[in-house]
Design an enzyme around this catalytic site. Structure first.
Site, PDB file in Angstrom:
ATOM      1  N   HIS A 148     -13.986  68.155  68.184  1.00  0.00           N
ATOM      2  CA  HIS A 148     -14.042  67.558  66.843  1.00  0.00           C
ATOM      3  C   HIS A 148     -15.264  66.673  66.692  1.00  0.00           C
ATOM      4  O   HIS A 148     -15.973  66.389  67.643  1.00  0.00           O
ATOM      5  CB  HIS A 148     -12.760  66.758  66.566  1.00  0.00           C
ATOM      6  CG  HIS A 148     -12.548  65.606  67.508  1.00  0.00           C
ATOM      7  ND1 HIS A 148     -13.188  64.397  67.356  1.00  0.00           N
ATOM      8  CD2 HIS A 148     -11.768  65.484  68.608  1.00  0.00           C
ATOM      9  CE1 HIS A 148     -12.804  63.576  68.314  1.00  0.00           C
ATOM     10  NE2 HIS A 148     -11.952  64.212  69.105  1.00  0.00           N
ATOM     11  N   CYS A 164     -10.172  64.886  74.338  1.00  0.00           N
ATOM     12  CA  CYS A 164     -10.923  65.777  73.445  1.00  0.00           C
ATOM     13  C   CYS A 164     -12.415  65.758  73.758  1.00  0.00           C
ATOM     14  O   CYS A 164     -12.912  64.890  74.442  1.00  0.00           O
ATOM     15  CB  CYS A 164     -10.720  65.359  71.993  1.00  0.00           C
ATOM     16  SG  CYS A 164      -9.026  65.542  71.420  1.00  0.00           S
TER      17      CYS A 164
END
Length: 188
Positions: A148, A164
């Site tokens: 992301h 992440c």
């Protein structure tokens, strides 16, 4: 014979003694097994063939040691490297094979159960400048693991996530447009 030493010669000599050790250190190449600790990506070259049998729809290798994401298009004509943020610790780092299963522009963020254990006051955040997922997110088939964007550009090049892989917003937007659902991903 008398030597004239000018101030210019003296300064040049002093500068050379300071630069030489720095340039010698710059020639040293860290081993890939060593954890990089500075706030910069020292990209290690990758070849998709070292990780996948075929390119399929496309391929992504997230190299947590060099803090870089490598992307290859399905036809092999497009190869790109992006600087990333990576997980804060090895315990938060999942390694192995996965794939992109969903993509979202303007994602909402919800704390994971483990984050809520550590930070019970955290609340979900909708799309916008306070959202830690930035402007675009690609969801992997591992629960709670994403590639992301981030609004906090200080995180790129650092171990700063709970698992992440983060990119600058403009870079995730570019990668998002290039990456079809089904793209294979390897975290190393």
């Amino acid at each position: 014979m008398t030597q004239n030493v000018s101030r210019r010669h003296l300064l040049a000599g002093a500068a050379a003694t300071l630069i030489l050790p720095a340039s010698a250190r710059a020639q040293e190449t860290p081993r890939t097994s060593e954890r990089v600790t500075r706030n910069t990506s020292s990209f290690v070259a990758q070849d998709w063939r070292d990780h996948f049998d075929t390119l399929g729809a496309g391929a992504i290798v997230c190299d947590t040691a060099s803090r870089a994401l490598h992307f290859w298009s399905g036809d092999g004509q497009d190869y790109r490297v992006y600087p990333t943020s990576v997980p804060k610790t090895d315990e938060l780092t999942r390694r192995g094979y996965t794939r992109v299963v969903r993509k979202k522009v303007g994602p909402s963020w919800t704390p994971t159960p483990s984050q809520l254990e550590r930070f019970p006051d955290w609340k979900p955040i909708g799309p916008g400048p306070d959202n830690p997922l930035g402007t675009h997110a690609m969801y992997l088939d591992w629960p709670a693991y994403l590639i992301h964007g981030t609004h906090d550009t200080r995180k790129i090049g650092r171990p700063s996530s709970d698992g992440c892989i983060g990119l600058y917003n403009e870079k995730i937007e570019e990668l998002f447009a290039l990456t079809p659902i089904g793209t294979q991903v390897r975290m190393i």
